[in-house]
Design a protein around this motif. Structure first.
Motif, PDB file in Angstrom:
ATOM      1  N   SER A   1       0.971  -1.250   0.158  1.00 56.67           N
ATOM      2  CA  SER A   1       0.221   0.025  -0.020  1.00 56.67           C
ATOM      3  C   SER A   1       0.936   1.141  -0.038  1.00 56.67           C
ATOM      4  N   LYS A   2       2.005   1.249   0.307  1.00 60.25           N
ATOM      5  CA  LYS A   2       3.223   2.387   0.663  1.00 60.25           C
ATOM      6  C   LYS A   2       3.396   2.629  -0.838  1.00 60.25           C
ATOM      7  N   GLY A   3       3.684   1.525  -1.451  1.00 62.75           N
ATOM      8  CA  GLY A   3       4.107   1.905  -3.037  1.00 62.75           C
ATOM      9  C   GLY A   3       2.874   2.172  -3.896  1.00 62.75           C
ATOM     10  N   GLN A   4       1.639   2.003  -3.526  1.00 62.43           N
ATOM     11  CA  GLN A   4       0.501   2.374  -4.174  1.00 62.43           C
ATOM     12  C   GLN A   4       0.285   3.923  -3.939  1.00 62.43           C
ATOM     13  N   ILE A   5       0.661   4.218  -2.505  1.00 66.69           N
ATOM     14  CA  ILE A   5       0.273   5.766  -2.261  1.00 66.69           C
ATOM     15  C   ILE A   5       1.393   6.549  -3.038  1.00 66.69           C
ATOM     16  N   ASP A   6       2.573   5.922  -2.946  1.00 65.64           N
ATOM     17  CA  ASP A   6       3.662   6.689  -3.915  1.00 65.64           C
ATOM     18  C   ASP A   6       3.388   6.927  -5.189  1.00 65.64           C
ATOM     19  N   GLY A   7       2.618   5.838  -5.725  1.00 61.61           N
ATOM     20  CA  GLY A   7       2.128   5.952  -7.150  1.00 61.61           C
ATOM     21  C   GLY A   7       1.079   6.924  -7.313  1.00 61.61           C
ATOM     22  N   ILE A   8       0.319   6.832  -6.281  1.00 62.32           N
ATOM     23  CA  ILE A   8      -1.052   7.769  -6.610  1.00 62.32           C
ATOM     24  C   ILE A   8      -0.340   9.399  -6.420  1.00 62.32           C
ATOM     25  N   ILE A   9       0.587   9.712  -5.306  1.00 65.46           N
ATOM     26  CA  ILE A   9       1.010  10.924  -5.559  1.00 65.46           C
ATOM     27  C   ILE A   9       1.695  11.215  -6.849  1.00 65.46           C
ATOM     28  N   LYS A  10       2.426  10.328  -7.669  1.00 65.31           N
ATOM     29  CA  LYS A  10       2.927  10.703  -8.776  1.00 65.31           C
ATOM     30  C   LYS A  10       1.781  11.007  -9.863  1.00 65.31           C
ATOM     31  N   MET A  11       0.541  10.151  -9.782  1.00 61.00           N
ATOM     32  CA  MET A  11      -0.493  10.267 -10.588  1.00 61.00           C
ATOM     33  C   MET A  11      -1.038  11.651 -10.305  1.00 61.00           C
ATOM     34  N   ILE A  12      -1.279  12.074  -9.132  1.00 56.03           N
ATOM     35  CA  ILE A  12      -1.706  13.327  -9.042  1.00 56.03           C
ATOM     36  C   ILE A  12      -0.924  14.563  -9.522  1.00 56.03           C
ATOM     37  N   GLU A  13       0.508  14.319  -9.274  1.00 54.45           N
ATOM     38  CA  GLU A  13       1.516  15.420  -9.655  1.00 54.45           C
ATOM     39  C   GLU A  13       1.594  15.375 -11.158  1.00 54.45           C
ATOM     40  N   GLY A  14       1.238  14.216 -11.845  1.00 51.27           N
ATOM     41  CA  GLY A  14       1.446  14.232 -13.270  1.00 51.27           C
ATOM     42  C   GLY A  14      -0.018  14.434 -13.975  1.00 51.27           C
ATOM     43  N   GLY A  15      -0.946  14.890 -13.031  1.00 50.82           N
ATOM     44  CA  GLY A  15      -2.182  15.429 -13.798  1.00 50.82           C
ATOM     45  C   GLY A  15      -3.060  14.154 -14.494  1.00 50.82           C
TER      46      GLY A  15
ATOM     47  N   CYS B   1      -8.898  11.872 -12.729  1.00 50.40           N
ATOM     48  CA  CYS B   1      -9.400  11.669 -11.531  1.00 50.40           C
ATOM     49  C   CYS B   1      -9.768  10.331 -11.155  1.00 50.40           C
ATOM     50  N   ILE B   2     -10.598   9.778 -11.959  1.00 55.92           N
ATOM     51  CA  ILE B   2     -11.294   8.567 -11.795  1.00 55.92           C
ATOM     52  C   ILE B   2     -10.251   7.462 -11.595  1.00 55.92           C
ATOM     53  N   ASP B   3      -9.060   7.574 -12.161  1.00 60.03           N
ATOM     54  CA  ASP B   3      -7.906   6.525 -12.083  1.00 60.03           C
ATOM     55  C   ASP B   3      -7.219   6.674 -10.742  1.00 60.03           C
ATOM     56  N   ILE B   4      -7.120   8.093 -10.327  1.00 60.29           N
ATOM     57  CA  ILE B   4      -6.466   8.084  -8.961  1.00 60.29           C
ATOM     58  C   ILE B   4      -7.469   7.935  -8.078  1.00 60.29           C
ATOM     59  N   SER B   5      -8.827   8.027  -8.062  1.00 61.48           N
ATOM     60  CA  SER B   5      -9.661   7.506  -7.157  1.00 61.48           C
ATOM     61  C   SER B   5      -9.644   5.940  -6.772  1.00 61.48           C
ATOM     62  N   ASN B   6      -9.750   5.371  -8.117  1.00 62.24           N
ATOM     63  CA  ASN B   6      -9.414   3.716  -8.005  1.00 62.24           C
ATOM     64  C   ASN B   6      -8.305   3.198  -7.359  1.00 62.24           C
ATOM     65  N   GLN B   7      -7.359   3.816  -7.683  1.00 64.40           N
ATOM     66  CA  GLN B   7      -5.997   3.483  -6.925  1.00 64.40           C
ATOM     67  C   GLN B   7      -6.162   3.879  -5.345  1.00 64.40           C
ATOM     68  N   ILE B   8      -6.594   5.071  -4.878  1.00 61.89           N
ATOM     69  CA  ILE B   8      -6.861   5.201  -3.717  1.00 61.89           C
ATOM     70  C   ILE B   8      -7.706   4.154  -3.039  1.00 61.89           C
ATOM     71  N   ILE B   9      -8.846   3.659  -3.727  1.00 65.93           N
ATOM     72  CA  ILE B   9      -9.736   2.676  -3.267  1.00 65.93           C
ATOM     73  C   ILE B   9      -8.899   1.468  -2.918  1.00 65.93           C
TER      74      ILE B   9
END
Length: 91
Positions: free
Chosen positions: A19-33, A36-44
């Motif tokens: 999950s730590k790796g997923q959260i790091d990936g989510i941060i990169k997704m947000i920073e990379g624009g 939103c739905i893809d980001i939300s799915n990763q958060i879930i």
């Protein structure tokens, strides 16, 4: 307190590392624009792993700490701990 690394704790640790790796990936997704739905799915997905890890830790606690407390006639305190935790989970 239980300091040993049993199988449930090992599995929980792996889920937390994932999950730590997923959260790091989510941060990169947000920073990379990213979308939103893809980001939300990763958060879930990350939340699911955190819940899974929590259940494993709680199972270990019940199997060891709570069981030992009841065998030593000190289980009431452990019941209070579990009830307080359940109150937090159910909010």
């Amino acid at each position: 307190m239980d300091c040993c690394m049993n199988e449930d704790k090992k599995k929980a640790l792996q889920a937390l590392k994932t999950s730590k790796g997923q959260i790091d990936g989510i941060i990169k997704m947000i920073e990379g624009g990213r979308y939103c739905i893809d980001i939300s799915n990763q958060i879930i997905a990350a939340q699911g792993l955190l819940k899974k890890a929590n259940l494993m830790i709680l199972r270990q606690h019940l199997d060891n700490c709570v069981k030992d407390a009841f065998l030593n006639d000190t289980g009431e305190e452990k019941v209070d701990e579990i009830m307080n935790l359940l109150g937090k989970l159910l909010k």
